[in-house]
Enzyme design. Sequence first.
Site, PDB file in Angstrom:
ATOM      1  CG  HIS A   7       9.454 -42.471  -4.014  1.00 51.63           C
ATOM      2  ND1 HIS A   7       9.730 -41.179  -3.609  1.00 51.63           N
ATOM      3  CD2 HIS A   7       8.151 -42.460  -4.384  1.00 51.63           C
ATOM      4  CE1 HIS A   7       8.637 -40.439  -3.729  1.00 51.63           C
ATOM      5  NE2 HIS A   7       7.673 -41.187  -4.208  1.00 51.63           N
ATOM      6  CG  HIS A  79       3.963 -41.540  -7.945  1.00 56.36           C
ATOM      7  ND1 HIS A  79       2.992 -41.829  -7.022  1.00 56.36           N
ATOM      8  CD2 HIS A  79       5.031 -41.120  -7.213  1.00 56.36           C
ATOM      9  CE1 HIS A  79       3.443 -41.589  -5.801  1.00 56.36           C
ATOM     10  NE2 HIS A  79       4.697 -41.161  -5.874  1.00 56.36           N
ATOM     11  CD  GLU A 130       6.265 -37.551  -5.325  1.00 58.26           C
ATOM     12  OE1 GLU A 130       6.395 -38.793  -5.389  1.00 58.26           O
ATOM     13  OE2 GLU A 130       5.961 -36.961  -4.277  1.00 58.26           O
TER      14      GLU A 130
HETATM   15 CO    CO Z   1       5.802 -40.340  -4.260  1.00 62.72          CO
END
Ligand code: CO
Length: 134
Positions: A7, A79, A130
Amino acid sequence: MIGRLNHVAIAVKDLAKSAALYRDTLGAKVSAPQPEPAHGVTVVFIELPNTKIELLEPLGENSPIAKFLEKNADGGMHHICYEVADIIAARDQLKAKGARVLGDGEPKIGAHGKPVLFLHPKDFNGTLVEIEQV
Ligand code: CO
């Protein structure tokens, strides 16, 4: 080491307004808001055919995205999340290459119920990264 893009997370000041933008203007499938008190955010998930977008709104006093939104008044990309097969192996490999892992370096359970770690943006072209074990 990294696999699919899981994502892209966008920090927003007004989740309802941003969710409506994705739903009504961009015609995307948008979830109901999901409070994540442990992470200091409320999240809306947007399902795209090949990945997800997550809209993050601050939740509570010490939200980790509050400062970001002070600097980015219109919101902004917060992020990017890549999938890894083994988060401990990935962490150890990244550290061995000199990348900094944020926090205590131990994976935490993320918004999808899977272990995640964050990597220092200064080590990745100014982008908070991430990694999520899938
Ligand atoms: Co995230």
